[in-house]
Design an enzyme around this catalytic site. Structure first.
Site, PDB file in Angstrom:
ATOM      1  N   SER A   1       0.822  -1.204   0.000  1.00 52.13           N
ATOM      2  CA  SER A   1       0.000   0.000   0.000  1.00 52.13           C
ATOM      3  C   SER A   1       0.853   1.250   0.000  1.00 52.13           C
ATOM      4  O   SER A   1       1.959   1.265   0.536  1.00 52.13           O
ATOM      5  CB  SER A   1      -0.924   0.029   1.211  1.00 52.13           C
TER       6      SER A   1
ATOM      7  N   LYS B   1      -4.499  -6.878   3.242  1.00 45.05           N
ATOM      8  CA  LYS B   1      -4.485  -5.729   2.320  1.00 45.05           C
ATOM      9  C   LYS B   1      -5.907  -5.403   1.847  1.00 45.05           C
ATOM     10  O   LYS B   1      -6.289  -4.241   1.708  1.00 45.05           O
ATOM     11  CB  LYS B   1      -3.574  -6.003   1.115  1.00 45.05           C
TER      12      LYS B   1
ATOM     13  N   HIS C   1      -7.530  -3.569   4.587  1.00 45.56           N
ATOM     14  CA  HIS C   1      -6.962  -2.209   4.561  1.00 45.56           C
ATOM     15  C   HIS C   1      -7.727  -1.349   3.554  1.00 45.56           C
ATOM     16  O   HIS C   1      -8.126  -0.224   3.839  1.00 45.56           O
ATOM     17  CB  HIS C   1      -5.471  -2.286   4.184  1.00 45.56           C
ATOM     18  N   ASN C   2      -7.956  -1.894   2.372  1.00 48.93           N
ATOM     19  CA  ASN C   2      -8.664  -1.122   1.349  1.00 48.93           C
ATOM     20  C   ASN C   2     -10.121  -0.870   1.732  1.00 48.93           C
ATOM     21  O   ASN C   2     -10.650   0.201   1.461  1.00 48.93           O
ATOM     22  CB  ASN C   2      -8.591  -1.836  -0.002  1.00 48.93           C
TER      23      ASN C   2
ATOM     24  N   GLU D   1     -10.052   1.874   3.967  1.00 47.04           N
ATOM     25  CA  GLU D   1      -9.779   3.065   3.134  1.00 47.04           C
ATOM     26  C   GLU D   1     -11.092   3.608   2.537  1.00 47.04           C
ATOM     27  O   GLU D   1     -11.331   4.818   2.538  1.00 47.04           O
ATOM     28  CB  GLU D   1      -8.789   2.635   2.042  1.00 47.04           C
TER      29      GLU D   1
HETATM   30  C1  6PG Z   1      -3.192   1.451  -1.650  1.00 45.72           C
HETATM   31  C2  6PG Z   1      -4.469   1.632  -2.408  1.00 45.72           C
HETATM   32  C3  6PG Z   1      -4.341   1.030  -3.773  1.00 45.72           C
HETATM   33  C4  6PG Z   1      -5.378   1.510  -4.759  1.00 45.72           C
HETATM   34  C5  6PG Z   1      -6.783   1.110  -4.433  1.00 45.72           C
HETATM   35  C6  6PG Z   1      -7.796   1.976  -5.138  1.00 45.72           C
HETATM   36  O1  6PG Z   1      -3.279   0.860  -0.589  1.00 45.72           O
HETATM   37  O2  6PG Z   1      -2.158   1.909  -2.111  1.00 45.72           O
HETATM   38  O3  6PG Z   1      -5.503   1.016  -1.728  1.00 45.72           O
HETATM   39  O4  6PG Z   1      -4.304  -0.346  -3.615  1.00 45.72           O
HETATM   40  O5  6PG Z   1      -5.269   2.885  -4.872  1.00 45.72           O
HETATM   41  O6  6PG Z   1      -6.942  -0.202  -4.838  1.00 45.72           O
HETATM   42  O7  6PG Z   1      -8.984   1.316  -5.045  1.00 45.72           O
HETATM   43  P1  6PG Z   1     -10.304   1.727  -5.768  1.00 45.72           P
HETATM   44  O8  6PG Z   1      -9.985   2.013  -7.202  1.00 45.72           O
HETATM   45  O9  6PG Z   1     -11.185   0.537  -5.606  1.00 45.72           O
HETATM   46  O10 6PG Z   1     -10.790   2.948  -5.056  1.00 45.72           O
END
Ligand code: 6PG
Length: 475
Positions: free
Chosen positions: A128, A182, A185-186, A189
Protein backbone atom coordinates in the site's frame (compact mmCIF):
# COMPACT_ATOMS: atom_id res chain seq x y z
CA UNK A 1 23.71 -14.95 -11.58
CA UNK A 2 24.04 -11.76 -9.59
CA UNK A 3 20.58 -10.35 -8.85
CA UNK A 4 19.13 -10.50 -5.31
CA UNK A 5 15.54 -10.11 -6.44
CA UNK A 6 13.68 -9.63 -9.72
CA UNK A 7 10.65 -7.65 -10.85
CA UNK A 8 8.57 -8.67 -13.85
CA UNK A 9 5.90 -6.18 -14.92
CA UNK A 10 7.34 -2.69 -15.06
CA UNK A 11 4.27 -0.46 -15.20
CA UNK A 12 4.45 2.35 -12.68
CA UNK A 13 4.09 0.23 -9.49
CA UNK A 14 6.60 -2.40 -10.62
CA UNK A 15 8.97 0.27 -11.86
CA UNK A 16 8.87 2.17 -8.57
CA UNK A 17 9.28 -0.96 -6.46
CA UNK A 18 12.30 -1.93 -8.57
CA UNK A 19 13.85 1.52 -8.12
CA UNK A 20 13.18 1.45 -4.37
CA UNK A 21 14.90 -1.96 -4.13
CA UNK A 22 17.89 -0.74 -6.15
CA UNK A 23 18.20 2.44 -4.10
CA UNK A 24 18.51 0.24 -1.01
CA UNK A 25 21.46 -1.63 -2.43
CA UNK A 26 19.70 -4.74 -3.73
CA UNK A 27 20.72 -5.94 -7.18
CA UNK A 28 17.46 -5.99 -9.14
CA UNK A 29 16.71 -8.13 -12.18
CA UNK A 30 14.23 -6.51 -14.56
CA UNK A 31 11.78 -7.93 -17.05
CA UNK A 32 8.80 -6.63 -18.93
CA UNK A 33 6.82 -8.11 -21.78
CA UNK A 34 7.57 -5.12 -23.96
CA UNK A 35 11.30 -4.53 -23.77
CA UNK A 36 10.91 -0.79 -24.24
CA UNK A 37 9.79 -0.33 -20.63
CA UNK A 38 12.81 -2.20 -19.30
CA UNK A 39 15.15 -0.13 -21.42
CA UNK A 40 13.60 3.18 -20.42
CA UNK A 41 13.81 2.27 -16.72
CA UNK A 42 17.51 1.55 -17.04
CA UNK A 43 18.10 4.62 -19.22
CA UNK A 44 16.30 6.98 -16.86
CA UNK A 45 17.18 5.52 -13.47
CA UNK A 46 20.10 3.18 -14.04
CA UNK A 47 22.29 5.35 -11.80
CA UNK A 48 20.09 4.73 -8.74
CA UNK A 49 21.52 1.26 -8.13
CA UNK A 50 22.37 -1.98 -9.89
CA UNK A 51 19.84 -3.29 -12.40
CA UNK A 52 20.21 -6.42 -14.50
CA UNK A 53 17.94 -6.02 -17.52
CA UNK A 54 16.66 -9.04 -19.44
CA UNK A 55 14.73 -9.34 -22.64
CA UNK A 56 13.24 -12.79 -22.04
CA UNK A 57 11.76 -14.44 -19.00
CA UNK A 58 14.33 -17.26 -19.19
CA UNK A 59 17.19 -14.78 -19.23
CA UNK A 60 15.56 -12.92 -16.31
CA UNK A 61 15.28 -16.10 -14.22
CA UNK A 62 18.87 -16.98 -15.11
CA UNK A 63 20.11 -13.66 -13.75
CA UNK A 64 18.76 -14.36 -10.23
CA UNK A 65 20.76 -15.79 -7.34
CA UNK A 66 19.38 -18.95 -5.76
CA UNK A 67 16.93 -19.27 -4.07
CA UNK A 68 15.36 -16.91 -6.57
CA UNK A 69 12.88 -14.25 -5.53
CA UNK A 70 10.64 -12.95 -8.31
CA UNK A 71 8.14 -10.14 -7.82
CA UNK A 72 5.22 -10.32 -10.23
CA UNK A 73 3.65 -6.90 -10.69
CA UNK A 74 1.03 -7.37 -13.37
CA UNK A 75 -2.76 -6.91 -13.42
CA UNK A 76 -4.74 -9.03 -10.94
CA UNK A 77 -6.63 -12.02 -12.30
CA UNK A 78 -5.74 -13.78 -15.55
CA UNK A 79 -2.59 -11.79 -16.36
CA UNK A 80 -1.14 -12.89 -13.00
CA UNK A 81 -2.02 -16.54 -13.68
CA UNK A 82 -0.47 -16.30 -17.14
CA UNK A 83 2.84 -15.00 -15.82
CA UNK A 84 2.97 -17.59 -13.04
CA UNK A 85 2.32 -20.35 -15.54
CA UNK A 86 5.13 -19.16 -17.76
CA UNK A 87 7.49 -18.70 -14.83
CA UNK A 88 6.93 -21.99 -12.99
CA UNK A 89 8.80 -24.35 -15.38
CA UNK A 90 11.82 -22.03 -15.26
CA UNK A 91 12.08 -22.12 -11.45
CA UNK A 92 13.57 -24.62 -8.99
CA UNK A 93 12.45 -25.93 -5.63
CA UNK A 94 12.87 -23.35 -2.90
CA UNK A 95 12.41 -20.37 -5.25
CA UNK A 96 9.90 -17.68 -4.29
CA UNK A 97 7.25 -16.01 -6.44
CA UNK A 98 5.79 -12.85 -4.96
CA UNK A 99 2.54 -11.28 -6.17
CA UNK A 100 2.54 -7.63 -5.09
CA UNK A 101 -0.71 -6.73 -6.87
CA UNK A 102 -4.16 -6.39 -5.29
CA UNK A 103 -5.11 -10.06 -5.75
CA UNK A 104 -8.15 -11.68 -4.15
CA UNK A 105 -6.94 -13.76 -1.21
CA UNK A 106 -8.83 -16.81 -2.52
CA UNK A 107 -6.80 -16.64 -5.76
CA UNK A 108 -3.66 -16.34 -3.65
CA UNK A 109 -4.61 -19.44 -1.65
CA UNK A 110 -5.17 -21.37 -4.88
CA UNK A 111 -1.87 -20.23 -6.42
CA UNK A 112 0.03 -20.93 -3.21
CA UNK A 113 -1.33 -24.49 -3.09
CA UNK A 114 -0.45 -25.10 -6.75
CA UNK A 115 3.10 -23.79 -6.49
CA UNK A 116 3.67 -25.63 -3.20
CA UNK A 117 3.22 -28.88 -5.15
CA UNK A 118 6.28 -27.83 -7.17
CA UNK A 119 8.20 -26.94 -4.00
CA UNK A 120 7.97 -23.25 -4.91
CA UNK A 121 6.97 -20.64 -2.31
CA UNK A 122 4.18 -18.33 -3.40
CA UNK A 123 3.86 -15.10 -1.47
CA UNK A 124 0.72 -13.00 -1.84
CA UNK A 125 1.94 -9.63 -0.72
CA UNK A 126 -0.14 -6.54 -0.04
CA UNK A 127 1.59 -3.29 -0.92
CA UNK A 128 0.00 0.00 0.00
CA UNK A 129 0.95 3.59 -0.60
CA UNK A 130 0.28 4.09 -4.26
CA UNK A 131 2.98 5.01 -6.75
CA UNK A 132 4.83 7.30 -4.40
CA UNK A 133 4.79 4.77 -1.59
CA UNK A 134 6.20 2.08 -3.85
CA UNK A 135 9.15 4.35 -4.59
CA UNK A 136 9.72 6.03 -1.24
CA UNK A 137 8.54 3.43 1.26
CA UNK A 138 5.26 1.50 1.19
CA UNK A 139 3.51 -0.51 3.86
CA UNK A 140 4.15 -4.15 2.96
CA UNK A 141 1.94 -7.09 3.98
CA UNK A 142 3.52 -10.36 2.86
CA UNK A 143 1.74 -13.68 3.33
CA UNK A 144 3.14 -17.11 2.42
CA UNK A 145 5.46 -19.46 4.24
CA UNK A 146 7.60 -18.42 7.21
CA UNK A 147 10.57 -19.84 5.29
CA UNK A 148 10.03 -17.45 2.39
CA UNK A 149 10.00 -14.55 4.85
CA UNK A 150 13.50 -15.49 6.03
CA UNK A 151 14.79 -14.38 2.63
CA UNK A 152 12.25 -11.67 1.84
CA UNK A 153 11.95 -10.10 5.29
CA UNK A 154 15.29 -8.26 5.33
CA UNK A 155 14.80 -7.06 1.75
CA UNK A 156 11.22 -5.85 2.21
CA UNK A 157 11.89 -4.34 5.63
CA UNK A 158 14.70 -2.30 4.07
CA UNK A 159 12.42 -0.72 1.44
CA UNK A 160 9.30 -0.27 3.59
CA UNK A 161 8.25 2.97 5.28
CA UNK A 162 9.80 3.31 8.74
CA UNK A 163 7.99 4.76 11.76
CA UNK A 164 10.03 5.40 14.92
CA UNK A 165 12.68 3.07 13.51
CA UNK A 166 10.22 0.23 12.96
CA UNK A 167 9.66 -0.96 9.38
CA UNK A 168 6.08 -1.05 8.11
CA UNK A 169 6.44 -4.67 7.05
CA UNK A 170 5.84 -7.91 8.91
CA UNK A 171 5.10 -11.51 7.96
CA UNK A 172 1.29 -11.52 8.15
CA UNK A 173 0.66 -15.27 8.04
CA UNK A 174 0.49 -18.27 5.68
CA UNK A 175 -0.91 -18.41 2.12
CA UNK A 176 -3.55 -15.69 1.55
CA UNK A 177 -3.14 -13.83 4.85
CA UNK A 178 -1.20 -10.92 3.33
CA UNK A 179 -3.69 -10.26 0.57
CA UNK A 180 -6.58 -10.67 3.01
CA UNK A 181 -5.16 -8.02 5.30
CA UNK A 182 -4.49 -5.73 2.32
CA UNK A 183 -8.09 -6.23 1.21
CA UNK A 184 -9.35 -5.18 4.65
CA UNK A 185 -6.96 -2.21 4.56
CA UNK A 186 -8.66 -1.12 1.35
CA UNK A 187 -12.12 -1.65 2.85
CA UNK A 188 -11.14 0.63 5.73
CA UNK A 189 -9.78 3.06 3.13
CA UNK A 190 -13.26 3.12 1.54
CA UNK A 191 -14.92 3.79 4.93
CA UNK A 192 -12.39 6.46 5.87
CA UNK A 193 -12.95 8.31 2.60
CA UNK A 194 -16.75 8.05 2.79
CA UNK A 195 -16.68 9.45 6.35
CA UNK A 196 -14.48 12.32 5.26
CA UNK A 197 -16.81 12.99 2.32
CA UNK A 198 -19.86 13.02 4.61
CA UNK A 199 -18.12 15.42 7.00
CA UNK A 200 -17.30 17.69 4.05
CA UNK A 201 -20.87 17.56 2.76
CA UNK A 202 -22.31 18.41 6.18
CA UNK A 203 -19.88 21.25 6.78
CA UNK A 204 -20.50 22.70 3.36
CA UNK A 205 -24.27 22.56 3.78
CA UNK A 206 -24.30 23.57 7.43
CA UNK A 207 -21.81 26.41 7.29
CA UNK A 208 -22.46 27.48 3.73
CA UNK A 209 -18.69 27.46 3.50
CA UNK A 210 -16.66 27.33 0.29
CA UNK A 211 -13.95 24.71 -0.36
CA UNK A 212 -10.97 26.92 0.61
CA UNK A 213 -12.46 27.51 4.05
CA UNK A 214 -13.30 23.83 4.39
CA UNK A 215 -9.72 23.00 3.45
CA UNK A 216 -8.59 25.04 6.44
CA UNK A 217 -10.91 23.13 8.77
CA UNK A 218 -9.46 19.83 7.60
CA UNK A 219 -5.97 21.23 7.93
CA UNK A 220 -6.70 22.14 11.55
CA UNK A 221 -8.17 18.70 12.20
CA UNK A 222 -4.98 17.19 10.89
CA UNK A 223 -3.11 18.45 13.92
CA UNK A 224 -5.31 16.52 16.39
CA UNK A 225 -6.63 12.97 16.93
CA UNK A 226 -7.68 12.78 13.29
CA UNK A 227 -4.14 13.33 11.99
CA UNK A 228 -3.80 11.08 8.96
CA UNK A 229 -2.74 10.98 5.35
CA UNK A 230 -6.33 11.04 4.08
CA UNK A 231 -7.27 14.12 6.14
CA UNK A 232 -4.09 15.82 4.95
CA UNK A 233 -4.82 15.22 1.27
CA UNK A 234 -8.48 16.18 1.80
CA UNK A 235 -7.24 19.66 2.69
CA UNK A 236 -5.04 19.65 -0.43
CA UNK A 237 -7.84 18.52 -2.74
CA UNK A 238 -10.32 21.03 -1.29
CA UNK A 239 -7.82 23.86 -1.64
CA UNK A 240 -7.07 23.00 -5.25
CA UNK A 241 -8.44 25.30 -7.96
CA UNK A 242 -9.27 24.08 -11.45
CA UNK A 243 -6.92 25.54 -14.05
CA UNK A 244 -9.38 26.01 -16.88
CA UNK A 245 -12.39 27.43 -15.00
CA UNK A 246 -10.87 28.96 -11.88
CA UNK A 247 -13.51 27.09 -9.86
CA UNK A 248 -12.79 24.91 -6.82
CA UNK A 249 -11.51 21.62 -8.21
CA UNK A 250 -14.06 19.63 -6.18
CA UNK A 251 -16.86 21.47 -8.01
CA UNK A 252 -15.76 20.43 -11.48
CA UNK A 253 -15.27 16.72 -10.71
CA UNK A 254 -18.19 14.47 -11.68
CA UNK A 255 -19.81 13.18 -8.48
CA UNK A 256 -19.62 9.47 -9.32
CA UNK A 257 -17.10 7.45 -7.30
CA UNK A 258 -15.47 4.52 -9.02
CA UNK A 259 -13.88 1.39 -7.61
CA UNK A 260 -11.59 -1.36 -8.75
CA UNK A 261 -13.11 -3.99 -6.49
CA UNK A 262 -11.21 -4.43 -3.25
CA UNK A 263 -13.98 -2.72 -1.23
CA UNK A 264 -16.52 -5.02 -2.82
CA UNK A 265 -14.37 -8.08 -1.99
CA UNK A 266 -14.14 -6.91 1.62
CA UNK A 267 -17.91 -6.70 1.93
CA UNK A 268 -18.48 -10.01 0.13
CA UNK A 269 -15.98 -11.71 2.42
CA UNK A 270 -17.57 -10.16 5.50
CA UNK A 271 -20.98 -11.49 4.43
CA UNK A 272 -19.47 -14.96 3.99
CA UNK A 273 -17.82 -14.84 7.40
CA UNK A 274 -20.81 -13.21 9.11
CA UNK A 275 -18.95 -10.10 10.27
CA UNK A 276 -20.98 -6.86 10.39
CA UNK A 277 -18.65 -4.38 8.74
CA UNK A 278 -21.49 -1.90 8.27
CA UNK A 279 -19.32 1.21 7.79
CA UNK A 280 -17.29 -0.37 4.98
CA UNK A 281 -20.44 -1.80 3.39
CA UNK A 282 -22.20 1.59 3.43
CA UNK A 283 -19.11 3.22 1.97
CA UNK A 284 -19.02 0.68 -0.84
CA UNK A 285 -22.75 1.03 -1.56
CA UNK A 286 -22.47 4.83 -1.45
CA UNK A 287 -19.99 4.60 -4.33
CA UNK A 288 -22.41 2.36 -6.25
CA UNK A 289 -25.28 4.75 -5.63
CA UNK A 290 -23.25 7.69 -6.85
CA UNK A 291 -22.66 5.87 -10.12
CA UNK A 292 -26.36 5.27 -10.85
CA UNK A 293 -26.72 8.50 -12.81
CA UNK A 294 -30.04 7.70 -14.48
CA UNK A 295 -31.78 6.67 -11.27
CA UNK A 296 -30.42 9.73 -9.53
CA UNK A 297 -31.69 12.00 -12.25
CA UNK A 298 -35.13 10.34 -12.24
CA UNK A 299 -35.27 10.72 -8.46
CA UNK A 300 -34.34 14.40 -8.62
CA UNK A 301 -37.15 14.95 -11.13
CA UNK A 302 -39.83 12.93 -9.33
CA UNK A 303 -39.11 13.40 -5.65
CA UNK A 304 -39.20 16.74 -3.92
CA UNK A 305 -36.01 18.00 -2.33
CA UNK A 306 -35.97 19.24 1.22
CA UNK A 307 -32.33 19.61 1.97
CA UNK A 308 -30.63 22.26 4.02
CA UNK A 309 -29.57 22.48 7.61
CA UNK A 310 -29.80 25.27 10.09
CA UNK A 311 -26.69 25.84 12.18
CA UNK A 312 -26.81 28.34 15.03
CA UNK A 313 -23.41 27.80 16.60
CA UNK A 314 -20.81 27.34 13.84
CA UNK A 315 -17.91 26.42 16.14
CA UNK A 316 -20.02 23.86 17.98
CA UNK A 317 -21.16 22.33 14.70
CA UNK A 318 -17.61 22.01 13.39
CA UNK A 319 -16.57 20.35 16.65
CA UNK A 320 -19.61 18.04 16.54
CA UNK A 321 -18.74 16.93 13.00
CA UNK A 322 -15.11 16.38 14.02
CA UNK A 323 -16.13 14.19 16.94
CA UNK A 324 -18.68 12.30 14.85
CA UNK A 325 -16.00 11.66 12.26
CA UNK A 326 -13.58 10.36 14.86
CA UNK A 327 -16.15 8.10 16.55
CA UNK A 328 -17.34 6.70 13.20
CA UNK A 329 -13.74 6.11 12.19
CA UNK A 330 -13.13 4.11 15.37
CA UNK A 331 -16.15 1.97 14.45
CA UNK A 332 -14.88 1.42 10.89
CA UNK A 333 -11.48 0.27 12.16
CA UNK A 334 -13.07 -1.86 14.88
CA UNK A 335 -15.14 -3.60 12.21
CA UNK A 336 -12.15 -4.02 9.90
CA UNK A 337 -10.12 -5.61 12.68
CA UNK A 338 -13.09 -7.90 13.45
CA UNK A 339 -12.94 -9.11 9.86
CA UNK A 340 -9.22 -9.80 10.19
CA UNK A 341 -9.97 -11.76 13.38
CA UNK A 342 -12.63 -13.81 11.60
CA UNK A 343 -10.48 -14.46 8.50
CA UNK A 344 -7.56 -15.46 10.65
CA UNK A 345 -9.71 -17.93 12.60
CA UNK A 346 -11.37 -19.34 9.47
CA UNK A 347 -8.10 -19.99 7.62
CA UNK A 348 -5.84 -20.67 10.62
CA UNK A 349 -3.51 -17.73 9.98
CA UNK A 350 -2.90 -16.54 13.52
CA UNK A 351 -2.66 -12.90 12.43
CA UNK A 352 -1.26 -10.56 15.09
CA UNK A 353 -3.66 -7.60 15.00
CA UNK A 354 -1.34 -5.30 16.93
CA UNK A 355 1.35 -5.98 14.32
CA UNK A 356 -1.10 -5.02 11.56
CA UNK A 357 -1.78 -1.69 13.29
CA UNK A 358 1.98 -1.23 13.55
CA UNK A 359 2.67 -1.72 9.84
CA UNK A 360 -0.23 0.56 8.89
CA UNK A 361 1.28 3.49 10.81
CA UNK A 362 3.34 4.54 7.80
CA UNK A 363 3.52 4.12 4.05
CA UNK A 364 -0.07 3.10 3.44
CA UNK A 365 -3.14 5.10 2.45
CA UNK A 366 -4.84 4.72 5.85
CA UNK A 367 -1.76 5.73 7.84
CA UNK A 368 -2.92 7.71 10.85
CA UNK A 369 -1.81 8.83 14.25
CA UNK A 370 -4.46 6.76 15.99
CA UNK A 371 -3.02 3.46 14.71
CA UNK A 372 -0.54 3.81 17.57
CA UNK A 373 -3.52 3.66 19.91
CA UNK A 374 -4.83 0.56 18.16
CA UNK A 375 -1.46 -1.13 18.55
CA UNK A 376 -1.39 -0.21 22.24
CA UNK A 377 -4.89 -1.62 22.68
CA UNK A 378 -3.88 -4.98 21.21
CA UNK A 379 -0.58 -4.96 23.13
CA UNK A 380 -2.54 -4.52 26.36
CA UNK A 381 -5.05 -7.24 25.45
CA UNK A 382 -4.23 -9.47 22.46
CA UNK A 383 -7.70 -11.07 22.78
CA UNK A 384 -9.59 -7.78 22.77
CA UNK A 385 -13.19 -8.65 21.70
CA UNK A 386 -13.67 -5.30 19.95
CA UNK A 387 -11.54 -2.20 19.57
CA UNK A 388 -14.52 -0.24 20.86
CA UNK A 389 -14.13 -1.75 24.33
CA UNK A 390 -10.45 -0.89 24.70
CA UNK A 391 -10.37 1.76 27.44
CA UNK A 392 -8.86 4.49 25.24
CA UNK A 393 -11.41 4.05 22.45
CA UNK A 394 -14.34 3.48 24.80
CA UNK A 395 -13.52 6.84 26.44
CA UNK A 396 -12.97 8.60 23.12
CA UNK A 397 -16.28 7.44 21.72
CA UNK A 398 -18.14 8.15 24.95
CA UNK A 399 -16.76 11.69 24.95
CA UNK A 400 -18.04 12.25 21.43
CA UNK A 401 -21.33 10.43 21.51
CA UNK A 402 -23.58 13.46 22.05
CA UNK A 403 -21.90 15.26 19.16
CA UNK A 404 -22.30 12.14 17.05
CA UNK A 405 -26.04 11.93 17.79
CA UNK A 406 -26.55 15.63 17.08
CA UNK A 407 -24.76 15.33 13.74
CA UNK A 408 -26.70 12.26 12.61
CA UNK A 409 -30.01 13.82 13.74
CA UNK A 410 -29.21 17.14 12.06
CA UNK A 411 -28.27 15.36 8.85
CA UNK A 412 -31.47 13.30 8.87
CA UNK A 413 -33.66 16.36 9.53
CA UNK A 414 -31.89 18.33 6.84
CA UNK A 415 -32.01 15.59 4.21
CA UNK A 416 -28.23 15.21 3.95
CA UNK A 417 -27.26 11.57 3.41
CA UNK A 418 -24.74 10.29 5.96
CA UNK A 419 -24.88 6.51 5.50
CA UNK A 420 -21.51 5.86 7.12
CA UNK A 421 -21.96 8.23 10.07
CA UNK A 422 -25.47 6.91 10.70
CA UNK A 423 -24.74 3.22 10.33
CA UNK A 424 -21.67 3.50 12.55
CA UNK A 425 -23.73 5.12 15.28
CA UNK A 426 -26.40 2.43 14.88
CA UNK A 427 -23.68 -0.23 15.19
CA UNK A 428 -22.35 1.39 18.37
CA UNK A 429 -25.84 1.48 19.85
CA UNK A 430 -26.75 -2.04 18.74
CA UNK A 431 -23.59 -3.54 20.18
CA UNK A 432 -24.53 -2.26 23.64
CA UNK A 433 -28.29 -2.81 23.57
CA UNK A 434 -30.08 -5.50 25.55
CA UNK A 435 -32.44 -6.90 24.49
CA UNK A 436 -32.14 -6.43 20.77
CA UNK A 437 -35.33 -6.82 18.75
CA UNK A 438 -33.71 -9.92 17.27
CA UNK A 439 -35.93 -11.75 19.76
CA UNK A 440 -38.97 -10.72 17.73
CA UNK A 441 -37.29 -11.85 14.50
CA UNK A 442 -36.74 -15.28 16.06
CA UNK A 443 -40.43 -15.37 17.03
CA UNK A 444 -41.48 -14.53 13.47
CA UNK A 445 -39.16 -17.16 12.02
CA UNK A 446 -40.60 -19.75 14.35
CA UNK A 447 -44.14 -18.65 13.48
CA UNK A 448 -43.92 -18.87 9.70
CA UNK A 449 -41.23 -21.49 9.26
CA UNK A 450 -40.89 -23.48 12.51
CA UNK A 451 -37.29 -22.34 12.59
CA UNK A 452 -37.19 -22.65 16.43
CA UNK A 453 -35.76 -20.28 19.01
CA UNK A 454 -33.66 -20.39 22.17
CA UNK A 455 -34.90 -19.04 25.51
CA UNK A 456 -33.31 -16.56 27.88
CA UNK A 457 -33.97 -18.79 30.90
CA UNK A 458 -33.30 -22.40 29.75
CA UNK A 459 -30.95 -24.24 27.41
CA UNK A 460 -32.21 -25.95 24.27
CA UNK A 461 -34.24 -25.06 21.18
CA UNK A 462 -38.01 -24.66 21.17
CA UNK A 463 -40.97 -24.30 18.86
CA UNK A 464 -44.52 -23.06 19.45
CA UNK A 465 -47.45 -24.82 17.74
CA UNK A 466 -48.57 -21.54 16.23
CA UNK A 467 -51.37 -23.03 14.11
CA UNK A 468 -52.65 -25.25 16.92
CA UNK A 469 -52.82 -24.91 20.67
CA UNK A 470 -49.83 -22.52 20.84
CA UNK A 471 -48.08 -24.82 23.27
CA UNK A 472 -44.29 -24.77 23.39
CA UNK A 473 -42.34 -27.93 22.59
CA UNK A 474 -38.65 -28.68 22.72
CA UNK A 475 -37.41 -28.75 19.12
C1 6PG B 1 -3.19 1.45 -1.65
C2 6PG B 1 -4.47 1.63 -2.41
C3 6PG B 1 -4.34 1.03 -3.77
C4 6PG B 1 -5.38 1.51 -4.76
C5 6PG B 1 -6.78 1.11 -4.43
C6 6PG B 1 -7.80 1.98 -5.14
O1 6PG B 1 -3.28 0.86 -0.59
O2 6PG B 1 -2.16 1.91 -2.11
O3 6PG B 1 -5.50 1.02 -1.73
O4 6PG B 1 -4.30 -0.35 -3.61
O5 6PG B 1 -5.27 2.89 -4.87
O6 6PG B 1 -6.94 -0.20 -4.84
O7 6PG B 1 -8.98 1.32 -5.04
P1 6PG B 1 -10.30 1.73 -5.77
O8 6PG B 1 -9.99 2.01 -7.20
O9 6PG B 1 -11.19 0.54 -5.61
O10 6PG B 1 -10.79 2.95 -5.06
Amino acid sequence: ATADIGVTGLAVMGRNLARNLARHGHVVALHNRSVQRTRSLVAEHGDEGTFVASESLAEFVGSLKSPRAVIVMVKAGEPTDAVIEELTPLLDEGDIVIDCGNAHFADTRRREATLREHGIHFVGCGVSGGEEGALLGPSIMPGGSAQSYQKLGPIFESIAAQVDGTPCCVHVGPDGAGHFVKMVHNGIEYADMQLIAEAYDLLRAGLGAEPPELAEIFRTWNSGDLESFLIEITADVLAHVDDTTGKPFVDIVLDQAEQKGTGRWTVQTALDLGVPITGIAEATFARSLSGHAEQRSAARAALSQESGIQVDDREQFIEDVRRALYASKVVAYAQGFDLITAGSAEYGWDVDRGAMATIWRGGCIIRARFLDRIREAYDADPDLPSLLVAPYFADAVRAGVQSWRRVVATAALGGIPTPAFSSSLAYYDALRRLPLPAALIQGLRDNFGAHTYRRTDRDGSFHVQWAGDKAEHPA
